[in-house]
Design a protein around this motif. Sequence first.
Motif, PDB file in Angstrom:
ATOM      1  N   ALA A 234       0.830  -1.205   0.000  1.00 36.97           N
ATOM      2  CA  ALA A 234       0.000   0.000   0.000  1.00 36.97           C
ATOM      3  C   ALA A 234       0.866   1.257   0.000  1.00 36.97           C
ATOM      4  CB  ALA A 234      -0.927  -0.007   1.221  1.00 36.97           C
ATOM      5  N   GLU A 235       1.938   1.246   0.768  1.00 40.11           N
ATOM      6  CA  GLU A 235       2.853   2.386   0.812  1.00 40.11           C
ATOM      7  C   GLU A 235       3.502   2.619  -0.545  1.00 40.11           C
ATOM      8  OE1 GLU A 235       7.266   3.183   2.626  1.00 40.11           O
ATOM      9  OE2 GLU A 235       5.809   2.236   3.969  1.00 40.11           O
ATOM     10  N   ALA A 236       3.916   1.529  -1.195  1.00 39.48           N
ATOM     11  CA  ALA A 236       4.534   1.651  -2.516  1.00 39.48           C
ATOM     12  C   ALA A 236       3.569   2.258  -3.527  1.00 39.48           C
ATOM     13  CB  ALA A 236       5.016   0.277  -2.987  1.00 39.48           C
ATOM     14  N   ARG A 237       2.323   1.827  -3.498  1.00 39.59           N
ATOM     15  CA  ARG A 237       1.335   2.361  -4.432  1.00 39.59           C
ATOM     16  C   ARG A 237       1.048   3.836  -4.147  1.00 39.59           C
ATOM     17  NH1 ARG A 237      -1.194  -1.436  -7.577  1.00 39.59           N
ATOM     18  NH2 ARG A 237      -1.622   0.421  -8.810  1.00 39.59           N
ATOM     19  N   GLU A 238       1.014   4.193  -2.871  1.00 41.25           N
ATOM     20  CA  GLU A 238       0.795   5.598  -2.513  1.00 41.25           C
ATOM     21  C   GLU A 238       1.930   6.492  -3.016  1.00 41.25           C
ATOM     22  OE1 GLU A 238       0.343   5.559   1.680  1.00 41.25           O
ATOM     23  OE2 GLU A 238      -1.652   4.620   1.632  1.00 41.25           O
ATOM     24  N   ARG A 239       3.136   5.924  -3.124  1.00 42.29           N
ATOM     25  CA  ARG A 239       4.290   6.677  -3.613  1.00 42.29           C
ATOM     26  C   ARG A 239       4.364   6.689  -5.135  1.00 42.29           C
ATOM     27  NH1 ARG A 239       8.700   7.531  -0.074  1.00 42.29           N
ATOM     28  NH2 ARG A 239       8.234   6.959   2.091  1.00 42.29           N
ATOM     29  N   GLY A 240       3.374   6.091  -5.785  1.00 37.80           N
ATOM     30  CA  GLY A 240       3.342   6.078  -7.238  1.00 37.80           C
ATOM     31  C   GLY A 240       4.091   4.929  -7.872  1.00 37.80           C
ATOM     32  N   ARG A 241       4.519   3.951  -7.060  1.00 36.93           N
ATOM     33  CA  ARG A 241       5.211   2.781  -7.610  1.00 36.93           C
ATOM     34  C   ARG A 241       4.194   1.822  -8.218  1.00 36.93           C
ATOM     35  NH1 ARG A 241       9.796   5.500  -7.595  1.00 36.93           N
ATOM     36  NH2 ARG A 241      10.677   5.802  -5.504  1.00 36.93           N
ATOM     37  N   ALA A 242       4.672   1.014  -9.158  1.00 32.17           N
ATOM     38  CA  ALA A 242       3.799   0.049  -9.817  1.00 32.17           C
ATOM     39  C   ALA A 242       3.447  -1.124  -8.908  1.00 32.17           C
ATOM     40  CB  ALA A 242       4.463  -0.465 -11.092  1.00 32.17           C
ATOM     41  N   GLY A 243       4.201  -1.300  -7.850  1.00 34.21           N
ATOM     42  CA  GLY A 243       3.983  -2.414  -6.931  1.00 34.21           C
ATOM     43  C   GLY A 243       5.217  -2.623  -6.088  1.00 34.21           C
ATOM     44  N   LEU A 244       5.238  -3.729  -5.355  1.00 31.08           N
ATOM     45  CA  LEU A 244       6.372  -4.074  -4.492  1.00 31.08           C
ATOM     46  C   LEU A 244       7.027  -5.331  -5.021  1.00 31.08           C
ATOM     47  CD1 LEU A 244       7.991  -3.721  -1.797  1.00 31.08           C
ATOM     48  CD2 LEU A 244       6.256  -5.220  -0.741  1.00 31.08           C
ATOM     49  N   ARG A 245       8.352  -5.294  -5.171  1.00 21.38           N
ATOM     50  CA  ARG A 245       9.125  -6.454  -5.619  1.00 21.38           C
ATOM     51  C   ARG A 245      10.158  -6.778  -4.547  1.00 21.38           C
ATOM     52  NH1 ARG A 245      10.931  -8.649 -11.272  1.00 21.38           N
ATOM     53  NH2 ARG A 245       8.839  -7.873 -11.705  1.00 21.38           N
ATOM     54  N   VAL A 246      10.085  -7.997  -4.017  1.00 16.70           N
ATOM     55  CA  VAL A 246      10.930  -8.403  -2.899  1.00 16.70           C
ATOM     56  C   VAL A 246      11.781  -9.606  -3.291  1.00 16.70           C
ATOM     57  CG1 VAL A 246      10.973  -9.202  -0.506  1.00 16.70           C
ATOM     58  CG2 VAL A 246       9.181  -7.619  -1.261  1.00 16.70           C
ATOM     59  N   ALA A 247      13.091  -9.509  -3.062  1.00 16.02           N
ATOM     60  CA  ALA A 247      13.997 -10.658  -3.151  1.00 16.02           C
ATOM     61  C   ALA A 247      14.527 -10.898  -1.750  1.00 16.02           C
ATOM     62  CB  ALA A 247      15.142 -10.379  -4.113  1.00 16.02           C
ATOM     63  N   ALA A 248      14.247 -12.070  -1.190  1.00 16.38           N
ATOM     64  CA  ALA A 248      14.578 -12.321   0.207  1.00 16.38           C
ATOM     65  C   ALA A 248      15.283 -13.661   0.371  1.00 16.38           C
ATOM     66  CB  ALA A 248      13.317 -12.293   1.063  1.00 16.38           C
ATOM     67  N   ASP A 249      16.454 -13.628   1.001  1.00 16.39           N
ATOM     68  CA  ASP A 249      17.135 -14.858   1.394  1.00 16.39           C
ATOM     69  C   ASP A 249      16.484 -15.328   2.691  1.00 16.39           C
ATOM     70  OD1 ASP A 249      18.742 -16.936   2.084  1.00 16.39           O
ATOM     71  OD2 ASP A 249      20.622 -15.812   2.100  1.00 16.39           O
ATOM     72  N   VAL A 250      15.637 -16.348   2.571  1.00 10.76           N
ATOM     73  CA  VAL A 250      14.860 -16.827   3.710  1.00 10.76           C
ATOM     74  C   VAL A 250      15.538 -18.019   4.381  1.00 10.76           C
ATOM     75  CG1 VAL A 250      12.451 -17.129   4.431  1.00 10.76           C
ATOM     76  CG2 VAL A 250      12.924 -16.255   2.183  1.00 10.76           C
ATOM     77  N   THR A 251      16.741 -18.356   3.928  1.00 10.16           N
ATOM     78  CA  THR A 251      17.456 -19.514   4.456  1.00 10.16           C
ATOM     79  C   THR A 251      17.513 -19.554   5.982  1.00 10.16           C
ATOM     80  OG1 THR A 251      18.816 -19.591   2.453  1.00 10.16           O
ATOM     81  CG2 THR A 251      19.635 -20.787   4.368  1.00 10.16           C
ATOM     82  N   PRO A 252      17.836 -18.434   6.668  1.00  7.45           N
ATOM     83  CA  PRO A 252      17.929 -18.504   8.136  1.00  7.45           C
ATOM     84  C   PRO A 252      16.640 -18.952   8.813  1.00  7.45           C
ATOM     85  CG  PRO A 252      18.959 -16.496   7.332  1.00  7.45           C
ATOM     86  CD  PRO A 252      18.237 -17.097   6.171  1.00  7.45           C
ATOM     87  N   LEU A 253      15.499 -18.704   8.201  1.00  8.75           N
ATOM     88  CA  LEU A 253      14.233 -19.097   8.808  1.00  8.75           C
ATOM     89  C   LEU A 253      13.972 -20.592   8.673  1.00  8.75           C
ATOM     90  CD1 LEU A 253      11.945 -16.174   7.591  1.00  8.75           C
ATOM     91  CD2 LEU A 253      13.268 -16.334   9.696  1.00  8.75           C
ATOM     92  N   ALA A 254      14.703 -21.259   7.780  1.00  6.80           N
ATOM     93  CA  ALA A 254      14.516 -22.693   7.564  1.00  6.80           C
ATOM     94  C   ALA A 254      15.515 -23.533   8.338  1.00  6.80           C
ATOM     95  CB  ALA A 254      14.625 -23.010   6.068  1.00  6.80           C
ATOM     96  N   ARG A 255      16.504 -22.904   8.954  1.00  9.92           N
ATOM     97  CA  ARG A 255      17.562 -23.661   9.626  1.00  9.92           C
ATOM     98  C   ARG A 255      17.213 -24.149  11.024  1.00  9.92           C
ATOM     99  NH1 ARG A 255      22.237 -20.058   7.116  1.00  9.92           N
ATOM    100  NH2 ARG A 255      22.978 -21.493   5.500  1.00  9.92           N
ATOM    101  N   PRO A 256      16.366 -23.420  11.795  1.00  6.20           N
ATOM    102  CA  PRO A 256      16.048 -23.901  13.147  1.00  6.20           C
ATOM    103  C   PRO A 256      15.253 -25.204  13.128  1.00  6.20           C
ATOM    104  CG  PRO A 256      15.536 -21.561  12.910  1.00  6.20           C
ATOM    105  CD  PRO A 256      15.772 -22.109  11.541  1.00  6.20           C
ATOM    106  N   GLY A 257      14.719 -25.590  14.289  1.00  2.00           N
ATOM    107  CA  GLY A 257      14.029 -26.865  14.413  1.00  2.00           C
ATOM    108  C   GLY A 257      12.655 -26.885  13.790  1.00  2.00           C
ATOM    109  N   ALA A 258      11.943 -28.004  14.051  1.00  2.93           N
ATOM    110  CA  ALA A 258      10.658 -28.250  13.400  1.00  2.93           C
ATOM    111  C   ALA A 258       9.632 -27.181  13.735  1.00  2.93           C
ATOM    112  CB  ALA A 258      10.137 -29.627  13.801  1.00  2.93           C
ATOM    113  N   GLY A 259       9.648 -26.669  14.953  1.00  4.92           N
ATOM    114  CA  GLY A 259       8.671 -25.655  15.334  1.00  4.92           C
ATOM    115  C   GLY A 259       8.799 -24.394  14.516  1.00  4.92           C
ATOM    116  N   ALA A 260      10.035 -23.932  14.324  1.00  5.12           N
ATOM    117  CA  ALA A 260      10.267 -22.732  13.524  1.00  5.12           C
ATOM    118  C   ALA A 260       9.922 -22.984  12.063  1.00  5.12           C
ATOM    119  CB  ALA A 260      11.717 -22.280  13.664  1.00  5.12           C
ATOM    120  N   ARG A 261      10.242 -24.162  11.557  1.00  2.00           N
ATOM    121  CA  ARG A 261       9.920 -24.465  10.164  1.00  2.00           C
ATOM    122  C   ARG A 261       8.410 -24.556   9.961  1.00  2.00           C
ATOM    123  NH1 ARG A 261      14.724 -27.623  10.335  1.00  2.00           N
ATOM    124  NH2 ARG A 261      13.606 -29.581  10.643  1.00  2.00           N
TER     125      ARG A 261
END
Length: 281
Positions: free
Chosen positions: A105-132
């Motif tokens: 919503a913030e991006a659109r308010e600033r006149g952007r065409a949308g939001l594009r995210v590239a995220a290294d999510v590896t750290p979120l997959a490394r902990p145990g079963a509960g975190a995964r």
Amino acid sequence: MTALRKLEAPTGLGPGDHVCWTFADAAEFSAAVLPFLDEGRRRGEQLLLIGSSRPELLRILAPLPGRDELLASGQLRVQSTAGVYAAGGALLPTEQVAAYRSLVAEARERGRAGLRVAADVTPLARPGAGARRQLHVYEQLADAMMGTVAMTALCLYDSALGAEVLGPVALLHPDQHAGEQEPLAHLSGRSPSPSLHGEVDVTQADGLFRALVDVAGGTPGEVVLDLSDLRFLDVAGARALARATDVLRGSGVQLRLVRVPRVAARCLALFGLSGADTVPA
């Protein structure tokens, strides 16, 4: 619904595309991130790059056309994985999805065409079963959200995590890239009820079991799983669905299979899962 597809390149993407992209080293990470963000730059989108080290990310971004101007104007932001996803020490799926909605919503308010995210999510997959488990819930909620907002996401995972970890994660993305491996299945939350697409064989069975139990097990009651877009199911896949049904029942969740294609009905019947509303193959 975005059709399951294998991506050969991280480009040609737009709002609603949700990609699971594995990388083996820093060179492969850069090779995915740079063209993905450059495409967003040319589309006039708000850009966000997320990873473990902000200085390292800035170094990776050096070849991006207009990098310094993009940073100075705020069109490009660089943040740490911990700062975005686990600032309080743990990933909170619902809150994280709401945060991304606000960023769109913030991006659109600033006149952007949308939001594009590239995220290294590896750290979120490394902990145990509960975190995964929380990661799996988040990926499905995020995928459902991206069917409704102007957001494009490249979720990057280190291939060293291995098949046991990456299997359920990949299943929760409609767009997949894992080297030469062909994507087979997608567990989607973009419909009113979860739906399973593609092919489930022995290579997908464990990932399906883990993903389904994690995303369907949060609230007691009935969960309807639509199988109408399932093109193939072997005995291992049917066994995974039977195991998931039993485990979910133990936590008060009744899994009901509907619109079962004839190609899957015979294997499901081996485990007492006849399904409802069987449809032609």
